[in-house]
Design a protein around this motif. Structure first.
Motif, PDB file in Angstrom:
ATOM      1  N   GLY A  54       0.793  -1.229   0.000  1.00 54.38           N
ATOM      2  CA  GLY A  54       0.000   0.000   0.000  1.00 54.38           C
ATOM      3  C   GLY A  54       0.822   1.273   0.000  1.00 54.38           C
ATOM      4  O   GLY A  54       0.265   2.367   0.067  1.00 54.38           O
ATOM      5  N   ALA A  55       2.143   1.171  -0.070  1.00 49.01           N
ATOM      6  CA  ALA A  55       3.024   2.348  -0.074  1.00 49.01           C
ATOM      7  C   ALA A  55       3.951   2.293  -1.291  1.00 49.01           C
ATOM      8  O   ALA A  55       5.175   2.187  -1.149  1.00 49.01           O
ATOM      9  N   PRO A  56       3.389   2.387  -2.516  1.00 50.54           N
ATOM     10  CA  PRO A  56       4.215   2.228  -3.721  1.00 50.54           C
ATOM     11  C   PRO A  56       5.273   3.309  -3.921  1.00 50.54           C
ATOM     12  O   PRO A  56       6.221   3.097  -4.667  1.00 50.54           O
ATOM     13  N   ALA A  57       5.137   4.439  -3.259  1.00 47.94           N
ATOM     14  CA  ALA A  57       6.177   5.464  -3.382  1.00 47.94           C
ATOM     15  C   ALA A  57       7.441   5.039  -2.632  1.00 47.94           C
ATOM     16  O   ALA A  57       8.532   5.500  -2.945  1.00 47.94           O
ATOM     17  N   ARG A  58       7.281   4.148  -1.650  1.00 49.16           N
ATOM     18  CA  ARG A  58       8.426   3.694  -0.839  1.00 49.16           C
ATOM     19  C   ARG A  58       8.886   2.285  -1.173  1.00 49.16           C
ATOM     20  O   ARG A  58      10.062   1.963  -1.007  1.00 49.16           O
ATOM     21  N   HIS A  59       7.942   1.419  -1.586  1.00 43.94           N
ATOM     22  CA  HIS A  59       8.262   0.011  -1.819  1.00 43.94           C
ATOM     23  C   HIS A  59       7.677  -0.455  -3.146  1.00 43.94           C
ATOM     24  O   HIS A  59       6.625   0.012  -3.562  1.00 43.94           O
ATOM     25  N   CYS A  60       8.346  -1.412  -3.750  1.00 42.49           N
ATOM     26  CA  CYS A  60       7.844  -2.038  -4.962  1.00 42.49           C
ATOM     27  C   CYS A  60       7.988  -3.548  -4.825  1.00 42.49           C
ATOM     28  O   CYS A  60       9.099  -4.052  -4.691  1.00 42.49           O
ATOM     29  N   TRP A  61       6.861  -4.238  -4.817  1.00 43.31           N
ATOM     30  CA  TRP A  61       6.860  -5.698  -4.800  1.00 43.31           C
ATOM     31  C   TRP A  61       6.640  -6.177  -6.219  1.00 43.31           C
ATOM     32  O   TRP A  61       5.713  -5.723  -6.895  1.00 43.31           O
ATOM     33  N   LEU A  62       7.482  -7.078  -6.663  1.00 43.20           N
ATOM     34  CA  LEU A  62       7.350  -7.660  -7.996  1.00 43.20           C
ATOM     35  C   LEU A  62       7.092  -9.143  -7.855  1.00 43.20           C
ATOM     36  O   LEU A  62       7.625  -9.788  -6.954  1.00 43.20           O
ATOM     37  N   ILE A  63       6.295  -9.661  -8.770  1.00 46.05           N
ATOM     38  CA  ILE A  63       6.002 -11.088  -8.761  1.00 46.05           C
ATOM     39  C   ILE A  63       6.424 -11.658 -10.106  1.00 46.05           C
ATOM     40  O   ILE A  63       6.229 -11.017 -11.150  1.00 46.05           O
ATOM     41  N   ALA A  64       7.084 -12.798 -10.068  1.00 50.39           N
ATOM     42  CA  ALA A  64       7.563 -13.478 -11.284  1.00 50.39           C
ATOM     43  C   ALA A  64       6.654 -14.680 -11.534  1.00 50.39           C
ATOM     44  O   ALA A  64       6.442 -15.500 -10.639  1.00 50.39           O
ATOM     45  N   ASN A  78      13.045  -1.229  -2.098  1.00 45.58           N
ATOM     46  CA  ASN A  78      12.730  -0.026  -1.328  1.00 45.58           C
ATOM     47  C   ASN A  78      13.391   1.155  -2.028  1.00 45.58           C
ATOM     48  O   ASN A  78      14.598   1.153  -2.246  1.00 45.58           O
ATOM     49  N   TRP A  79      12.584   2.142  -2.383  1.00 45.72           N
ATOM     50  CA  TRP A  79      13.091   3.287  -3.145  1.00 45.72           C
ATOM     51  C   TRP A  79      13.754   4.320  -2.232  1.00 45.72           C
ATOM     52  O   TRP A  79      13.290   4.586  -1.128  1.00 45.72           O
ATOM     53  N   SER A  80      14.833   4.888  -2.729  1.00 41.14           N
ATOM     54  CA  SER A  80      15.550   5.990  -2.072  1.00 41.14           C
ATOM     55  C   SER A  80      15.830   5.707  -0.596  1.00 41.14           C
ATOM     56  O   SER A  80      15.589   6.543   0.263  1.00 41.14           O
ATOM     57  N   LYS A  81      16.366   4.552  -0.334  1.00 46.54           N
ATOM     58  CA  LYS A  81      16.651   4.145   1.043  1.00 46.54           C
ATOM     59  C   LYS A  81      18.137   4.347   1.331  1.00 46.54           C
ATOM     60  O   LYS A  81      18.988   3.947   0.545  1.00 46.54           O
ATOM     61  N   GLY A  90      19.601   5.174  -2.219  1.00 54.29           N
ATOM     62  CA  GLY A  90      19.446   4.521  -3.511  1.00 54.29           C
ATOM     63  C   GLY A  90      18.381   3.447  -3.408  1.00 54.29           C
ATOM     64  O   GLY A  90      17.719   3.308  -2.378  1.00 54.29           O
ATOM     65  N   ALA A  91      18.215   2.695  -4.460  1.00 56.21           N
ATOM     66  CA  ALA A  91      17.225   1.616  -4.478  1.00 56.21           C
ATOM     67  C   ALA A  91      17.800   0.409  -3.734  1.00 56.21           C
ATOM     68  O   ALA A  91      18.837  -0.116  -4.112  1.00 56.21           O
ATOM     69  N   GLU A  92      17.117  -0.009  -2.678  1.00 51.72           N
ATOM     70  CA  GLU A  92      17.558  -1.188  -1.930  1.00 51.72           C
ATOM     71  C   GLU A  92      16.822  -2.420  -2.459  1.00 51.72           C
ATOM     72  O   GLU A  92      15.597  -2.493  -2.423  1.00 51.72           O
ATOM     73  N   LEU A  93      17.575  -3.380  -2.934  1.00 50.78           N
ATOM     74  CA  LEU A  93      17.009  -4.669  -3.306  1.00 50.78           C
ATOM     75  C   LEU A  93      16.956  -5.492  -2.022  1.00 50.78           C
ATOM     76  O   LEU A  93      17.933  -6.096  -1.610  1.00 50.78           O
TER      77      LEU A  93
END
Length: 173
Positions: A54-64, A78-81, A90-93
């Motif tokens: 629910g917080a796409p500006a901070r996190h991005c979940w991807l499904i394969a 996690n964006w801009s962490k 930067g982007a944290e994987l």
């Protein structure tokens, strides 16, 4: 070949199930059974996933998904962490896992390339991650994508002290 898409609220139970399965498969040896259960209930609970998705500006979940649209892996970025050691953002994987039955099919490379493109589109300057010090194969995998070791940070479970290696890949070039 896999299909990769951003996870939605409708994917929460799938992410929870595959997250629990893959984490157990990969890391059950570093936790006690009760410690593992506690970690999984915190990290992959429906509530935790709802908040994060629910917080796409901070996190991005991807499904394969495989060719039959079955979930075979996932990732969380996690964006801009801020990164440990330097503090630069930067982007944290944070997570990238595949089912054991899907290993060695090139899916990790596909997902990492997808994540890199997302990070570039968001004008992130680098992607960083931490990986267990004992996981030499994962470090080699990331080094193959241009990640470099920056240093080590502490990490422990309820069973052992392991430590993590922080790695970074500059994507601003």
């Amino acid at each position: 070949m896999i299909k990769i898409r951003e996870a939605t609220i409708e994917d929460i139970h799938t992410l929870s199930d595959i997250g629990i399965e893959t984490y157990r498969d990969h890391f059950s040896d570093i936790w006690t059974p009760s410690g593992m259960q506690h970690f999984l209930s915190e990290d992959f609970s429906v509530l935790a996933l709802q908040e994060s998705i629910g917080a796409p500006a901070r996190h991005c979940w991807l499904i394969a998904l495989d060719e039959d649209d079955r979930a075979v892996g996932f990732s969380k970025v996690n964006w801009s962490k801020p990164m440990p050691i330097s503090g630069k953002a930067g982007a944290e994987l944070q997570k990238i896992y595949f089912l054991k039955t899907q290993a060695a099919k090139g899916y990790g490379k596909q997902l990492l390339q997808f994540i890199r493109q997302l990070a570039e589109d968001r004008k992130e300057h680098f992607i960083w991650l931490d990986v267990l010090k004992t996981n030499a194969s994962a470090r080699r995998f990331y080094e193959g994508f241009g990640f470099e070791v920056l240093g080590e940070i502490p990490f422990s479970t309820d069973k052992t002290e392991i430590g993590m290696v922080v790695m970074c890949c500059d994507i601003s070039r």
